[in-house]
Design a protein around this motif. Structure first.
Motif: not given
Length: 266
Positions: A22-29
C-alpha cells in the motif's frame, strides 16, 4: 521434486524489511500528482502564489536539510511528539485498567474524559501555554492530551472483550483478580492496545504542531508560521513534508513493533 526443494528452502533473509504494498501504491499516486502539479504551475494553470512548484519545495527541503535548519526544528518537534506519546500511553493504560476494573471510576471519571476529548484541542492549547509556558512542556501537554483518548478507549475495549470462558476458567483454578488481569485480560487486549498506539502515533505530531502554532520559538510548526509570514510557501511546504514523513515513519514503526510482538495475531 521442485515442491520439496521449495519447502526445504530457507526463509529469505531480511524478509521483515519488505515495503508495504500500500505504501508503494501511495508513493506512485503522490509522484503522479506532483508531476501534474509541476506541469500545471509551469504553464500557469495553477497560480504559484497559492501552491508552490514541487521542484521549488524540493530545493527548499534539501537546503533546509543540508544546512541543518530543518533537522534542528524537526528534532524539537519529534521530542515533543514522542514525549507526549509516551506519557499518553502510560497514562492511558493506567486509567483504562482502573476504569475497566473499578466501576466507580468508570462512572465518575470516564464521562469527564469524553467531555475533554470532545473539546477542540486548539481551544485548550492557549491554556497549556499559560500553565506550562512557551517551552516544550506546553507542546508535550497538548500532544499528550490528543494521544490519550485513543489509547484509553481501545484499551478499555480490549479489556472488556476478553472471552468470559477464559476468565471463568482462571477463576475456577484459584486465580486472583490481579492474576486474571495480568495473565488473561491484558494479553488478550494487546491487539486493541496496539491499535490505540497506532492511532496515537498519528496524533502525536499533530498535537506538537498545534502547540507550536499557538506559541513557540522552535519546531516545525514555528517554521511553517515563520515561512507564511515571509510568504515563502516553498519553505512552509518543505516543513510540512518533514512533519508528514516523521508521522508516517512513526506509524509504521508502531505497526512493525505490533507485527513482531503479536506474531500469533498476524
Amino acid at each position: 521434486m521442485s515442491n520439496v526443494a521449495a519447502a526445504e528452502a530457507p526463509a529469505r533473509p531480511f524478509r521483515w524489511l519488505r515495503v508495504p504494498r500500500g505504501l508503494l501504491t501511495a508513493a506512485g499516486v503522490v509522484f503522479a500528482a506532483l508531476l501534474l502539479l509541476e506541469i500545471g504551475t509551469r504553464i500557469g494553470v495553477v497560480p504559484r502564489f497559492l501552491i508552490p512548484q514541487p521542484s521549488a519545495v524540493l530545493v527548499a527541503l534539501f537546503e533546509g536539510l543540508a544546512n541543518g535548519h530543518l533537522v534542528y526544528h524537526a528534532g524539537v518537534t519529534t521530542f515533543e511528539a514522542l514525549s507526549g506519546f509516551a506519557i499518553a500511553c502510560v497514562l492511558g493504560l493506567v486509567l483504562a485498567v482502573l476504569i475497566a476494573e473499578v466501576r466507580l471510576m468508570e462512572r465518575a471519571v470516564y464521562p469527564w474524559l469524553v467531555a475533554i476529548q470532545a473539546t477542540p484541542k486548539i481551544a485548550l492549547a492557549p491554556l497549556f501555554i499559560i500553565w506550562f509556558g512557551f517551552g516544550v512542556s506546553s507542546k508535550i501537554a497538548v500532544a499528550t492530551m490528543i494521544c490519550l483518548f485513543p489509547v484509553l478507549v481501545t484499551t478499555i475495549t480490549g479489556l472488556h472483550a476478553t472471552p468470559p470462558g477464559l476468565i471463568e476458567t482462571a477463576r475456577s483454578m484459584g486465580a486472583s483478580r490481579w492474576q486474571v488481569l495480568r495473565y488473561i485480560r491484558f494479553p488478550s487486549a494487546l491487539p486493541h492496545i496496539f491499535a490505540g498506539f497506532s492511532l496515537a502515533s498519528v496524533f502525536a505530531f499533530t498535537g506538537a504542531i498545534v502547540g507550536e502554532f499557538i506559541g513557540a520559538s522552535a519546531g516545525l510548526g514555528h517554521l511553517v508560521l515563520e515561512a507564511n509570514s515571509r510568504i515563502r510557501l516553498d519553505e512552509a511546504f518543505a516543513a510540512l513534508i518533514v512533519v508528514a514523513l516523521l508521522g508516517l515513519a512513526f506509524f509504521y514503526a508502531i505497526d512493525f513493533a505490533s507485527r513482531r510482538l503479536l506474531t500469533w495475531k498476524h
